[in-house]
Design an enzyme around this catalytic site. Structure first.
Site, PDB file in Angstrom:
ATOM      1  N   LYS A  44       0.861  -1.196   0.000  1.00  0.00           N
ATOM      2  CA  LYS A  44       0.000   0.000   0.000  1.00  0.00           C
ATOM      3  C   LYS A  44       0.884   1.229   0.000  1.00  0.00           C
ATOM      4  O   LYS A  44       1.982   1.193   0.562  1.00  0.00           O
ATOM      5  CB  LYS A  44      -0.874   0.018   1.264  1.00  0.00           C
ATOM      6  CG  LYS A  44      -2.103   0.884   1.127  1.00  0.00           C
ATOM      7  CD  LYS A  44      -3.242   0.108   0.498  1.00  0.00           C
ATOM      8  CE  LYS A  44      -4.422   0.994   0.180  1.00  0.00           C
ATOM      9  NZ  LYS A  44      -5.613   0.183  -0.152  1.00  0.00           N
ATOM     10  N   ASP A  49      -7.023   4.399  -4.583  1.00  0.00           N
ATOM     11  CA  ASP A  49      -7.682   4.220  -3.280  1.00  0.00           C
ATOM     12  C   ASP A  49      -8.327   5.578  -3.008  1.00  0.00           C
ATOM     13  O   ASP A  49      -8.548   6.345  -3.965  1.00  0.00           O
ATOM     14  CB  ASP A  49      -6.643   3.850  -2.208  1.00  0.00           C
ATOM     15  CG  ASP A  49      -7.271   3.353  -0.903  1.00  0.00           C
ATOM     16  OD1 ASP A  49      -7.633   2.174  -0.824  1.00  0.00           O
ATOM     17  OD2 ASP A  49      -7.428   4.162   0.046  1.00  0.00           O
ATOM     18  N   PHE A  90     -19.692   8.781  -0.716  1.00  0.00           N
ATOM     19  CA  PHE A  90     -20.309   8.999  -2.026  1.00  0.00           C
ATOM     20  C   PHE A  90     -19.275   8.847  -3.129  1.00  0.00           C
ATOM     21  O   PHE A  90     -19.478   9.242  -4.259  1.00  0.00           O
ATOM     22  CB  PHE A  90     -21.026  10.363  -2.101  1.00  0.00           C
ATOM     23  CG  PHE A  90     -20.103  11.566  -2.053  1.00  0.00           C
ATOM     24  CD1 PHE A  90     -19.793  12.165  -0.848  1.00  0.00           C
ATOM     25  CD2 PHE A  90     -19.560  12.087  -3.210  1.00  0.00           C
ATOM     26  CE1 PHE A  90     -18.943  13.275  -0.796  1.00  0.00           C
ATOM     27  CE2 PHE A  90     -18.710  13.206  -3.176  1.00  0.00           C
ATOM     28  CZ  PHE A  90     -18.401  13.793  -1.963  1.00  0.00           C
ATOM     29  N   ASN A 112     -16.084   6.331  -5.068  1.00  0.00           N
ATOM     30  CA  ASN A 112     -16.062   5.202  -5.998  1.00  0.00           C
ATOM     31  C   ASN A 112     -16.738   3.934  -5.452  1.00  0.00           C
ATOM     32  O   ASN A 112     -17.558   3.319  -6.144  1.00  0.00           O
ATOM     33  CB  ASN A 112     -14.588   4.931  -6.359  1.00  0.00           C
ATOM     34  CG  ASN A 112     -14.438   3.691  -7.187  1.00  0.00           C
ATOM     35  OD1 ASN A 112     -14.101   2.632  -6.671  1.00  0.00           O
ATOM     36  ND2 ASN A 112     -14.702   3.802  -8.476  1.00  0.00           N
ATOM     37  N   VAL A 113     -16.416   3.559  -4.229  1.00  0.00           N
ATOM     38  CA  VAL A 113     -16.953   2.301  -3.682  1.00  0.00           C
ATOM     39  C   VAL A 113     -18.460   2.425  -3.459  1.00  0.00           C
ATOM     40  O   VAL A 113     -19.239   1.529  -3.844  1.00  0.00           O
ATOM     41  CB  VAL A 113     -16.227   1.909  -2.375  1.00  0.00           C
ATOM     42  CG1 VAL A 113     -16.782   0.606  -1.814  1.00  0.00           C
ATOM     43  CG2 VAL A 113     -14.721   1.788  -2.608  1.00  0.00           C
ATOM     44  N   TRP A 118     -20.548   4.427  -4.923  1.00  0.00           N
ATOM     45  CA  TRP A 118     -21.214   4.526  -6.221  1.00  0.00           C
ATOM     46  C   TRP A 118     -21.452   3.138  -6.828  1.00  0.00           C
ATOM     47  O   TRP A 118     -22.562   2.825  -7.273  1.00  0.00           O
ATOM     48  CB  TRP A 118     -20.367   5.410  -7.142  1.00  0.00           C
ATOM     49  CG  TRP A 118     -20.706   5.358  -8.584  1.00  0.00           C
ATOM     50  CD1 TRP A 118     -21.802   5.900  -9.174  1.00  0.00           C
ATOM     51  CD2 TRP A 118     -19.950   4.727  -9.618  1.00  0.00           C
ATOM     52  NE1 TRP A 118     -21.767   5.651 -10.536  1.00  0.00           N
ATOM     53  CE2 TRP A 118     -20.636   4.927 -10.826  1.00  0.00           C
ATOM     54  CE3 TRP A 118     -18.735   4.007  -9.646  1.00  0.00           C
ATOM     55  CZ2 TRP A 118     -20.164   4.434 -12.042  1.00  0.00           C
ATOM     56  CZ3 TRP A 118     -18.267   3.531 -10.852  1.00  0.00           C
ATOM     57  CH2 TRP A 118     -18.989   3.745 -12.038  1.00  0.00           C
TER      58      TRP A 118
HETATM   59  O1  2IT Z   1      -8.149  -1.344  -0.791  1.00  0.00           O
HETATM   60  C1  2IT Z   1      -8.043  -1.880  -1.915  1.00  0.00           C
HETATM   61  O2  2IT Z   1      -8.142  -3.107  -2.059  1.00  0.00           O
HETATM   62  C2  2IT Z   1      -7.805  -1.007  -3.074  1.00  0.00           C
HETATM   63  N1  2IT Z   1      -7.713   0.197  -2.885  1.00  0.00           N
HETATM   64  C3  2IT Z   1      -7.616  -1.599  -4.437  1.00  0.00           C
HETATM   65  C4  2IT Z   1      -6.205  -2.044  -4.621  1.00  0.00           C
HETATM   66  C5  2IT Z   1      -5.857  -2.479  -6.012  1.00  0.00           C
HETATM   67  O3  2IT Z   1      -4.673  -2.811  -6.194  1.00  0.00           O
HETATM   68  O4  2IT Z   1      -6.697  -2.500  -6.898  1.00  0.00           O
END
Ligand code: 2IT
Length: 447
Positions: free
Chosen positions: A126, A166, A238, A240-241, A243
């Protein structure tokens, strides 16, 4: 918790006492691993727990950039390359003012188990920065992303470490980072996922995390002879996730009555559906970060300033905003109001208190590392398509995503049952995700 697990956890708590988020994630995982480390002494002999809690490598750097006024700006940035036992490091990049090394260690640690659960060959990593993209111009975001990648490019690669988006990092930011990587490395490769559709991106990647959350909720309900159809749903966030989750919840016949932002939440008794879902994208593109705009735009919508949506009586709650957005009190309120399903879209949505309550009350509760894995899973599918130099259709990707979510659900259920904790998705997800990585570490020797 057995003595090996508690010794490792206590050592971690002493060594990194200021890393609150990381310690919370580590405690949740390690606590669940007691049954498996008791059954399999090889993990202790190989010091798997001591090794798995330490990132293989962490890169920390400064990001200097110039704002539109010509003033110099400095941000801090990191990439935590946590574990590569089962594949190249894989995980998103977060741009948010509250990003610290602790945040990224928690996210990288979760990513190890999440990626393992997908069944695809991806290690855990990450990255991110305390840069706040809200209110910045396109030019400022571009200059920041280019400066960020000018350092990061030497540490990543399509077979080494494959970042993605993210919070605060979407298609625009991935584009700027990819452009700079390509220029510096003189290579067009699948080094990032979440790319644009015309230059190596996968169909369904933008929707994938939210779709996956709802597919997972549907599987959990199915195991009880029920479904999402007709359910009243509270969703937070509100972005990406949220949506993607709102879209799929509507597809499956549920009614979403809330979304939220840093300013509060909106209650839409008629349901967030149709053109209102498209408006979520407009709100995001505006960079205002205010969900109140939704209440001003549509009739009959209530805005509750400074509040979280968990006070609304619903059947299903899908937290899709950020870590620790649901605490013990929120959990109590939800349960009191009859909510029986909580499926996490954000990473570590619930505090340890909230998790404890959900598990005790035996509701259908799924931790993010299982239920939000659809995003990274589809990133894995993007990597496969890039390697093949071919692309799948929307239907093909969506079908694979759905099958992966069903697979994760089954892995959680099976592992929980095998170790005597039937119905406990926390233990199921942690054990199933851990087992594959831990065995790979044992087989690869002391590295
Ligand atoms: O928390 C996650 O799993 C993401 N932000 C996606 C990570 C990715 O490599 O697609």
């Amino acid at each position: 918790m057995n003595s090996y697990v508690s010794a490792v956890l206590n050592d971690l708590k002493t060594r990194y006492h200021w890393e609150k988020e990381f310690l919370q994630a580590a405690e949740e995982v390690l606590d669940s691993l007691t049954p498996i480390v008791e059954r399999e002494p090889k993990y202790k002999a190989h010091k798997i727990l001591e090794r798995i809690v330490e990132p293989e490598r962490t890169v920390m750097f400064r990001v200097p950039w110039m704002d539109d006024k010509g003033e110099f700006q400095i941000n801090r940035a990191y990439r935590v390359q946590f574990n590569s036992a089962i594949g190249p490091y894989k995980g998103g990049i977060r741009f948010h003012p509250n990003v610290t090394l602790s945040t990224l260690k928690f996210l990288g640690f979760e990513q190890i188990f999440k990626n393992s659960l997908t069944g695809l060959p991806m290690g855990g990593g990450k990255g991110g920065s305390d840069f706040n993209p809200n209110g910045k111009s396109d030019g400022e975001v571009m200059r920041f992303c280019q400066s960020f990648m000018t350092e990061l490019f030497r540490h990543i690669g399509p077979d080494t470490d494959v970042p993605a988006g993210d919070i605060g990092v979407g298609g625009r930011e991935v584009g700027y980072m990819f452009g700079q990587y390509k220029r510096l490395a003189n290579e067009f490769t699948g080094v990032l996922t979440g790319k644009g559709l015309n230059w190596g991106g996968s169909l369904v990647r933008p929707e994938a995390t939210g779709f996956g959350v709802v597919y997972f909720a549907e599987e959990m309900l199915k195991s009880k002879g029920d479904s999402m159809k007709g359910k009243k749903v509270a969703i937070s966030g509100f972005g990406n996730v949220s949506w993607g989750a709102v879209t799929k919840a509507n597809d499956l016949g549920a009614k979403v009555v809330t979304i939220s932002g840093p300013d509060g939440y909106v209650y839409d008794k008629d349901g967030v559906s149709g053109e209102k879902i498209g408006y979520m994208l407009e709100m995001r593109a505006s960079g205002r970060d205010k969900v109140e705009d939704y209440a001003k735009k549509f009739k009959g919508v209530e805005f509750h300033a400074g509040k979280r949506p968990w006070e609304v009586a619903v059947d299903v709650a899908l937290p899709c905003a950020i870590q620790n957005e649901m605490d013990g009190k929120d959990a109590e309120t939800l349960l009191k109001n009859g909510c029986k399903v909580v499926v996490e879209g954000s990473n570590m949505s619930s505090t340890l208190d909230a998790v404890k309550l959900f598990v005790e009350k035996k509701i259908l509760y799924a931790p993010g590392k299982a239920s939000n894995a659809g995003g990274v899973a589809t990133s894995g599918l993007e990597m496969s398509q890039n390697s093949m130099r071919l692309g799948w259709t929307r239907e093909e990707v969506d079908q694979k995503l759905r099958n992966i979510m069903i697979g994760i659900h089954n892995s959680c259920v099976t592992a929980a049952k095998e170790y005597g904790f039937e119905g406990n998705y926390v233990i199921g997800a942690n054990i199933a995700g851990f087992k594959k990585v831990a065995n790979a570490m044992v087989e690869q020797g002391l590295v």
